[in-house]
Design an enzyme around this catalytic site. Structure first.
Site, PDB file in Angstrom:
ATOM      1  N   GLU A 117       0.793  -1.236   0.000  1.00 39.78           N
ATOM      2  CA  GLU A 117       0.000   0.000   0.000  1.00 39.78           C
ATOM      3  C   GLU A 117       0.824   1.285   0.000  1.00 39.78           C
ATOM      4  O   GLU A 117       0.545   2.224   0.739  1.00 39.78           O
ATOM      5  CB  GLU A 117      -0.967  -0.025   1.207  1.00 39.78           C
ATOM      6  CG  GLU A 117      -1.870  -1.239   1.188  1.00 39.78           C
ATOM      7  CD  GLU A 117      -2.761  -1.401   2.425  1.00 39.78           C
ATOM      8  OE1 GLU A 117      -2.757  -0.499   3.284  1.00 39.78           O
ATOM      9  OE2 GLU A 117      -3.444  -2.427   2.527  1.00 39.78           O
TER      10      GLU A 117
ATOM     11  N   GLU B 180      -6.580 -10.476  -0.759  1.00 41.73           N
ATOM     12  CA  GLU B 180      -7.290 -10.154   0.495  1.00 41.73           C
ATOM     13  C   GLU B 180      -8.793  -9.994   0.263  1.00 41.73           C
ATOM     14  O   GLU B 180      -9.430  -9.129   0.851  1.00 41.73           O
ATOM     15  CB  GLU B 180      -6.755  -8.836   1.099  1.00 41.73           C
ATOM     16  CG  GLU B 180      -5.266  -8.797   1.300  1.00 41.73           C
ATOM     17  CD  GLU B 180      -4.769  -7.569   2.072  1.00 41.73           C
ATOM     18  OE1 GLU B 180      -5.593  -6.805   2.609  1.00 41.73           O
ATOM     19  OE2 GLU B 180      -3.549  -7.381   2.124  1.00 41.73           O
TER      20      GLU B 180
HETATM   21  O1  G3I Z   1      -4.416  -7.204  19.390  1.00 42.11           O
HETATM   22  C1  G3I Z   1      -4.950  -5.970  19.870  1.00 42.11           C
HETATM   23  C2  G3I Z   1      -5.700  -6.188  21.154  1.00 42.11           C
HETATM   24  O2  G3I Z   1      -4.813  -6.627  22.161  1.00 42.11           O
HETATM   25  C3  G3I Z   1      -6.372  -4.856  21.569  1.00 42.11           C
HETATM   26  O3  G3I Z   1      -7.158  -5.093  22.682  1.00 42.11           O
HETATM   27  C4  G3I Z   1      -7.256  -4.355  20.439  1.00 42.11           C
HETATM   28  C5  G3I Z   1      -7.885  -2.998  20.773  1.00 42.11           C
HETATM   29  O4  G3I Z   1      -7.949  -2.144  19.674  1.00 42.11           O
HETATM   30  O5  G3I Z   1      -6.461  -4.184  19.274  1.00 42.11           O
HETATM   31  C6  G3I Z   1      -5.892  -5.405  18.826  1.00 42.11           C
HETATM   32  O6  G3I Z   1      -5.132  -5.140  17.692  1.00 42.11           O
HETATM   33  C7  G3I Z   1      -5.855  -4.894  16.479  1.00 42.11           C
HETATM   34  C8  G3I Z   1      -5.436  -5.938  15.460  1.00 42.11           C
HETATM   35  O7  G3I Z   1      -6.016  -5.663  14.210  1.00 42.11           O
HETATM   36  C9  G3I Z   1      -5.825  -7.358  15.869  1.00 42.11           C
HETATM   37  O8  G3I Z   1      -7.201  -7.492  15.916  1.00 42.11           O
HETATM   38  C10 G3I Z   1      -5.512  -3.505  15.994  1.00 42.11           C
HETATM   39  O9  G3I Z   1      -6.037  -2.531  16.868  1.00 42.11           O
HETATM   40  C11 G3I Z   1      -6.091  -3.304  14.600  1.00 42.11           C
HETATM   41  O10 G3I Z   1      -5.611  -2.063  14.082  1.00 42.11           O
HETATM   42  C12 G3I Z   1      -5.622  -4.406  13.681  1.00 42.11           C
HETATM   43  O11 G3I Z   1      -6.247  -4.231  12.428  1.00 42.11           O
HETATM   44  C13 G3I Z   1      -5.620  -4.900  11.361  1.00 42.11           C
HETATM   45  C14 G3I Z   1      -5.411  -3.927  10.233  1.00 42.11           C
HETATM   46  O12 G3I Z   1      -4.841  -4.589   9.117  1.00 42.11           O
HETATM   47  C15 G3I Z   1      -4.468  -2.791  10.630  1.00 42.11           C
HETATM   48  O13 G3I Z   1      -4.483  -1.790   9.676  1.00 42.11           O
HETATM   49  C16 G3I Z   1      -6.533  -6.039  10.885  1.00 42.11           C
HETATM   50  O14 G3I Z   1      -6.653  -7.034  11.909  1.00 42.11           O
HETATM   51  C17 G3I Z   1      -5.941  -6.665   9.637  1.00 42.11           C
HETATM   52  O15 G3I Z   1      -6.856  -7.611   9.142  1.00 42.11           O
HETATM   53  C18 G3I Z   1      -5.724  -5.557   8.600  1.00 42.11           C
HETATM   54  O16 G3I Z   1      -5.178  -6.124   7.442  1.00 42.11           O
HETATM   55  C19 G3I Z   1      -4.954  -5.229   6.344  1.00 42.11           C
HETATM   56  C20 G3I Z   1      -3.810  -5.797   5.522  1.00 42.11           C
HETATM   57  O17 G3I Z   1      -2.697  -6.044   6.343  1.00 42.11           O
HETATM   58  C21 G3I Z   1      -3.436  -4.860   4.392  1.00 42.11           C
HETATM   59  N1  G3I Z   1      -4.605  -4.551   3.578  1.00 42.11           N
HETATM   60  C22 G3I Z   1      -5.771  -4.102   4.286  1.00 42.11           C
HETATM   61  C23 G3I Z   1      -6.156  -5.086   5.386  1.00 42.11           C
HETATM   62  C24 G3I Z   1      -7.424  -4.688   6.077  1.00 42.11           C
HETATM   63  O18 G3I Z   1      -7.272  -3.449   6.717  1.00 42.11           O
END
Ligand code: G3I
Length: 313
Positions: free
Chosen positions: A124, A231
């Site tokens: 990205e 994805e």
């Molecule tokens: O693990 C912590 C947890 O301990 C905490 O309590 C909670 C509270 O916010 O957050 C948890 O972490 C989150 C993590 O996902 C796991 O669930 C993060 O806040 C959250 O920002 C994170 O989001 C991820 C996102 O990328 C970040 O931008 C998504 O799971 C993940 O599926 C997503 O994946 C991206 C690809 O890498 C790139 N393309 C887009 C795609 C979707 O956004």
């Protein structure tokens, strides 16, 4: 079924359900022959302190994948999100940041040299206008951070196929044009970029232009690079139609994209961003209920699953 054709049907895997939900784990190896770890190989997770790497969870998931004969798509080495505080809280010089990124790539790619043969090296990097985003990498290292990342990943594992991965580049538009030009530049310079990842985060409310997607796939495959759908998920929220109709529409979108991939000889991998609606990132991200994937919360196969299964048959 997919293996017989050397085709990969993949899913993103989340560590929480992987560790805690046995139904999830059973379906994972039964239905898929490729995985992408959704978060645990991203910079902040795998390299949380300057001198500390955290490979515990990726090791577990990768071991499991290998035991089950699955491809692992490494995701991702260089991104502007999910980077650790130790990188952003301090100002590094260009040379320092280059060295940090190089060592990061060497360490992570090298650790999985035997097990990960496909890497999303850069994720990205472009905005919707086709301009290289300002981020810590571009602003400190300069535009060449992209080619350096590919060179370093190739040095660490010359056998891996290296991808640039992005969203909203599935059709011909400003962003995909810019990335197409980048591929031509990189390939002309002999930079080892071997594939392009089209994310396909989409919705039944979007009118995808399948003709444009086909042409876009073709122009990249004509450059000789592999094409992966990396994805995919299809939102059904913000649509007043009956659920049954929405799920039918969703299944058509999945099916159309899988077929475009199957029709392009360079496209050999189709991954959805999770498989059960239960753990999709969409509801938390959008703030709305949804059902974007292939299995319900209760692991019942949805029309989208059935459509893909039929296409593969
Ligand atoms: O693990 C912590 C947890 O301990 C905490 O309590 C909670 C509270 O916010 O957050 C948890 O972490 C989150 C993590 O996902 C796991 O669930 C993060 O806040 C959250 O920002 C994170 O989001 C991820 C996102 O990328 C970040 O931008 C998504 O799971 C993940 O599926 C997503 O994946 C991206 C690809 O890498 C790139 N393309 C887009 C795609 C979707 O956004």
């Amino acid at each position: 079924m997919a293996e017989e054709k050397n085709f990969y049907i993949g899913t993103a895997v989340s560590s929480d359900p992987f560790l805690k939900d046995t139904d999830y784990k059973d379906i994972l190896s039964k239905e898929f022959n490729s995985i992408t770890i959704d978060n645990e190989l991203k910079f902040a997770r795998v390299h949380p302190q300057k001198e500390t790497y955290n490979f515990q969870i990726p090791d577990l998931i990768i071991d499991y994948s290998k035991k089950n004969g699955m491809q692992v798509r490494g995701h991702s080495l260089v991104w502007h999100k999910q980077i650790p505080d130790w990188l952003t809280m301090q100002k590094y010089t260009r040379d320092e940041l280059k060295e940090i990124l190089k060592q990061h790539i060497y360490t992570v790619v090298d650790r999985y040299e035997e097990t990960i043969n496909v890497w999303d090296v850069v994720n990205e990097a472009y905005d919707e206008n086709g301009i290289l985003r300002h981020n810590i990498w571009r602003d400190t290292i300069g535009h060449e951070y992209i080619e350096l990342a590919f060179i370093w990943a190739h040095q660490a594992n010359p056998n891996a196929v290296l991808f640039y991965n992005d969203y909203d580049i599935e059709q011909i538009n400003n962003k995909s044009n810019a990335i197409y030009e980048m591929y031509k530049r990189l390939l002309n310079k002999g930079i080892p970029v071997g594939g392009i990842g089209f994310q396909f985060h989409t919705s039944i409310n979007v009118n995808l232009d399948y003709n444009s997607i086909e042409k876009n796939f073709k122009r990249f495959s004509d450059l000789g690079v592999k094409i992966h759908v990396t994805e995919m998920d299809v939102k059904i929220q913000n649509n007043k139609d009956a659920l049954q109709n929405k799920l039918a529409k969703q299944s058509e979108v999945y099916s159309n994209i899988l077929n475009l991939c199957l029709e392009n000889e360079n496209c050999n991998s189709f991954t959805t961003w999770g498989f059960t609606d239960k753990y999709s990132w969409i509801p938390a991200y959008t703030g709305n209920d949804d059902s974007p994937l292939l299995f319900t919360n209760e692991y019942v196969r949805k029309p989208s699953y059935n459509a893909l299964y039929k296409d593969l048959e």
